[in-house]
Design an enzyme around this catalytic site. Structure first.
Site, PDB file in Angstrom:
ATOM      1  N   ASP A 283       7.379  14.727   7.044  1.00 36.66           N
ATOM      2  CA  ASP A 283       7.449  14.738   8.318  1.00 36.66           C
ATOM      3  C   ASP A 283       8.996  16.343   7.982  1.00 36.66           C
ATOM      4  O   ASP A 283      10.271  15.443   7.405  1.00 36.66           O
ATOM      5  CB  ASP A 283       7.904  13.904   8.639  1.00 36.66           C
ATOM      6  CG  ASP A 283       8.317  13.963  10.148  1.00 36.66           C
ATOM      7  OD1 ASP A 283       8.610  15.381  10.639  1.00 36.66           O
ATOM      8  OD2 ASP A 283       8.793  13.308  11.245  1.00 36.66           O
ATOM      9  N   TRP A 284       9.159  17.592   8.529  1.00 35.04           N
ATOM     10  CA  TRP A 284      10.442  18.164   7.888  1.00 35.04           C
ATOM     11  C   TRP A 284      10.459  17.591   6.671  1.00 35.04           C
ATOM     12  O   TRP A 284       9.293  17.751   5.659  1.00 35.04           O
ATOM     13  CB  TRP A 284      10.929  18.254   9.158  1.00 35.04           C
ATOM     14  CG  TRP A 284      11.440  19.028   9.162  1.00 35.04           C
ATOM     15  CD1 TRP A 284      12.781  19.365   8.520  1.00 35.04           C
ATOM     16  CD2 TRP A 284      11.373  20.705   9.646  1.00 35.04           C
ATOM     17  NE1 TRP A 284      14.075  20.317   8.674  1.00 35.04           N
ATOM     18  CE2 TRP A 284      12.938  21.449   8.839  1.00 35.04           C
ATOM     19  CE3 TRP A 284      10.687  21.002  10.149  1.00 35.04           C
ATOM     20  CZ2 TRP A 284      13.006  22.760   9.580  1.00 35.04           C
ATOM     21  CZ3 TRP A 284      10.763  22.372  10.335  1.00 35.04           C
ATOM     22  CH2 TRP A 284      12.229  23.016  10.270  1.00 35.04           C
TER      23      TRP A 284
END
Ligand code: BGC
Length: 746
Positions: A283-284
């Site tokens: 996630d990112w």
């Protein structure tokens, strides 16, 4: 010598890399020819240059370009348009040695250009076909703009209205969330991922992100192993089974271990027990965030931990490209870990048909095939279905259509808030407002509008904090004035689009700013108020529930919001939505959810010595599954096909439902089950089935639900088991109003 070295034409490439049934062989043959650097490259995802959702790597575009040319980038996010994706793909395909196509990802959360209701709202429709259809349209519009991968569906079960990201998911129930997740994956991916009108889906955030402590975004999660398996993982298991091409891990820790670093989640469960063959994107910068989490000392260390744990692709974290090479070369990690990740990434790319034609999604021709009008029609339809009628006394609704009405409130003429957060390419101020919805309708009465107060002010954007107006009362008297002479007041209140979404947790979920004051002042002069709520999370509306005769939960409904609201208020559509989350009486009750475990002190209103708050009435204001209609439904007594269920048999619970009102309507008939005695504490009830049924006035239908022993299984800490013993099956119109019938699992 590589089969791909020196290959320049795509016809040649597609000759070599052909049909889907030989994907594994093809993956292996590509992998064998890749250098260590090229493998690492596949595990790197770069951001384009806009829509940053967190601290970005410090790479300039030039450096990114150079790396793309060397085939060191496996995918990009936020690169939009046919031209931009084609250009980026060309840089890669025309310069790199291996010519492995890139994927282009984007947060297509509730529509691409045509914006559908935010996911929490859409789930309120309980209409799986409609939700599949909106995903199909979102995929089509994305694909027409070069995007071939969405970071959706978000299937984090969340019980906490304070968590700003509750708007992105399907609420508090694992069964309903699983069903919605499956429908979304079907909608995005279709039957065949290589169809250029479909896009790859991402089941996110794996796992536990919806259970962050205190509902505070990015926070720790203290989740027990049974809680994890019984409440959080089921939607992910369903998504893996439904063939979600990718998973995204999450920012939170679970019992001290960041999900991104969790071998247990990513390797043991997802890739092991569930045998899922897609890849996990971080996630990112969640891999780089292992440093501030305090479990990695630098980027190389973070890369080591994450790759071992099974995080396959590093989104903008810069750790894999800087750390993996030395880790392999100095023997800290085995190259086979990278092989596993790359194999997974290549597999998805083959399935998407990218090796056959890397530009298949950069097809300018597709845009002209898209009928925006049709998409808006669908958006209006799903928006109407997502509206939940919470209260309707004195038959204030539906409107007759010729009244003298006053429309009041900061969100009544707001064309932006209904677009919600995570709006992809939905344009600012592009929604139909409530006022416009009425103007577009056949309403023939008189209509006056006063805003009364302002809600969100200043810069309203994904990244910046939102300022709430708390001082300016100058518009209240004008609003009160028009309310005085109106037959009915439509009061449109709720939340600004940027009160929910990433980083938008709130400690207090009551109406923000001066809205409650406006409501009370208007109520002093006119009690015939229809409160229309436009919001992304459950909000505390105790005073309204006690005093205001009609309340409509309209959520953030997307592009067609105002038309859909007018349809419902004017009786063109009979409301059929049901809440996928409990509404609290007070923010302090959160997390609040219907499927809680019993305590040893469930209830003793005589004394204080039971589990409750002394200053708030127990339970939700509106329970999970609740929603009214302009007609009424009556349930017969439920029947059961047998009092006993064998391990490999099934039994049927039946109930007749009658439309006892004067108009046609839809009802969501719900089935819950309770395990009366088990080796671990079990929920007081759990949703196990539902059916959306449409009935003409006076019509009855018998609804049947099948129960198998598999549906009664739970995770006891080591295994999934269904224990023999007594169970209760409950059917009803919401989680609080049910009739039960007992049976025994033999
Ligand atoms: C969010 C994800 C999103 C990603 C890419 C992150 O900050 O948590 O849900 O998919 O950004 O934009």
């Amino acid at each position: 010598m590589s089969a791909f070295v020196g290959v320049t034409s795509f016809a040649q490439i597609s000759e070599i890399k052909s049909s889907v049934d030989r994907v594994e062989g093809k993956v292996d043959s590509v992998l064998q020819k890749m250098t260590l650097e090229e493998k690492i490259g596949q595990m790197v995802q770069y951001n384009g240059s806009w829509d940053l959702t967190g601290p970005a790597s410090d790479k300039g575009n030039k450096e990114k370009e150079e790396r793309i040319k060397k085939g060191m980038v496996g995918s990009m996010l936020n690169v939009l348009s046919v031209e931009a994706t084609e250009q980026a793909q060309r840089l890669n395909m025309e310069n790199s040695r291996m010519k492995i196509p890139m994927m282009f990802g984007y947060d297509v959360i509730h529509g691409y250009k045509t914006i559908f209701p935010v996911p929490l709202a859409e789930t309120s429709s309980w209409d799986l076909e409609a939700m599949e259809e909106s995903a199909r349209i979102a995929a089509l519009e994305s694909a027409a703009d070069g995007v071939n991968w969405t970071f959706s569906p978000m299937i984090d079960v969340s019980r906490d209205a304070r968590w700003g990201r509750i708007m992105e998911g399907s609420g508090e129930d694992p069964f309903l969330t699983s069903k919605v997740g499956e429908a979304k994956i079907r909608g995005y991916q279709g039957e065949d991922l290589s169809d250029p009108k479909t896009i790859a889906a991402t089941a996110k955030h794996f796992a536990g992100y919806g259970f962050v402590e205190g509902g505070k975004d990015y926070n720790s999660g203290n989740i027990g192993i049974r809680e994890l398996h019984n409440f959080i993982l089921p939607p992910f298991k369903a998504a893996a089974k439904a063939g979600a091409a990718t998973f995204m891990n999450s920012f939170n820790t679970i019992d001290g271990i960041p999900a991104t670093a969790s071998e247990y989640l990513q390797r043991d469960i997802l890739k092991g027990d569930w045998n899922w063959d897609g890849f996990v994107v971080s996630d990112w910068g969640s891999i780089a965030e292992l440093i501030p989490h305090g479990i990695a000392k630098d980027k190389t260390d973070a890369a080591r931990i994450a790759v071992k744990a099974g995080s396959d692709m590093d989104m903008e974290g810069g750790t894999y490209e800087s750390g993996l090479k030395s880790l392999v070369e100095n023997g800290t990690i085995n190259e086979s870990l990278l092989d596993d990740a790359v194999r997974r990434i290549l597999r998805v790319k083959f399935k998407m048909g990218l090796f056959d034609d890397p530009y298949r999604y950069s097809d300018a021709g597709l845009a002209s095939e898209i009928s925006t009008e049709d998409h808006l029609k669908t958006a209006r339809d799903i928006a109407r279905k997502s509206i939940v009628l919470l209260k309707n006394e004195q038959q204030l609704l539906p409107l007759k259509g010729d009244e003298n009405i006053a429309i009041i409130g900061p969100l009544a003429d707001d064309k932006d808030t209904p677009i919600g957060n995570w709006r992809a390419q939905g344009e600012k101020n592009s929604a139909v407002s409530v006022i416009e919805g009425f103007k577009n309708s056949d309403f023939s009465g008189t209509m006056r509008f006063e805003k009364g107060v302002t809600l969100g002010k200043g810069e309203r954007s994904f990244l910046m904090p939102l300022e709430i107006e708390k001082e300016d009362r100058s518009g209240i008297s004008a609003a009160v004035e028009i309310a005085k002479n109106a037959d009915k007041v439509i009061l449109v209140l709720g939340e600004d689009a940027f009160q929910t979404g990433e980083g938008r947790s709130q400690a207090d979920v009551s109406l923000a700013g001066l809205q409650k004051e406006l409501m009370e002042k208007v109520f002093e002069v006119n009690k015939n108020i229809i409160l229309v709520l436009i919001n992304g999370r459950p909000i505390e509306i105790n005073w309204a529930a006690e005093n205001i005769p009609a309340i409509v939960e309209a959520w953030q409904l997307g592009s067609e919001s105002g038309n859909a609201i007018a349809d419902v208020l004017l009786g063109k559509y009979n409301p059929s939505g049901k809440l996928p989350v409990s509404f609290p009486r007070n923010s302090g009750q959160e997390p609040l959810y219907y499927n809680h475990l019993n305590t040893g002190r469930p209830s003793n209103p005589q004394h204080v010595t039971y589990s409750h708050y002394t200053d708030v009435e127990d339970g939700p204001l509106y329970p999970f599954g609740f929603g009214l209609s302009y007609t009424s439904f009556e349930y017969g007594k439920p029947g059961i096909s047998s009092a006993n269920l064998t391990e490999d048999g099934t039994l049927t619970v039946k109930v007749s439902v009658t439309n006892t009102g004067a108009v046609k309507g839809k009802e969501v008939v719900q089935l819950y089950v309770k395990d009366l005695v088990a080796k671990i504490a079990r929920p007081i009830k759990e949703l196990k089935g539902f059916e959306l049924v449409e009935l003409e006035a006076g019509e009855s239908k018998e609804i049947s639900f099948e129960i198998s022993s598999e549906m009664l299984q739970f995770y006891d800490g080591e295994n999934w088991i269904a224990e023999p013993g007594e169970f209760e099956a409950m059917v009803g119109t919401n989680s609080a109003e049910v009739q039960s019938i007992k049976f025994e699992l033999k």
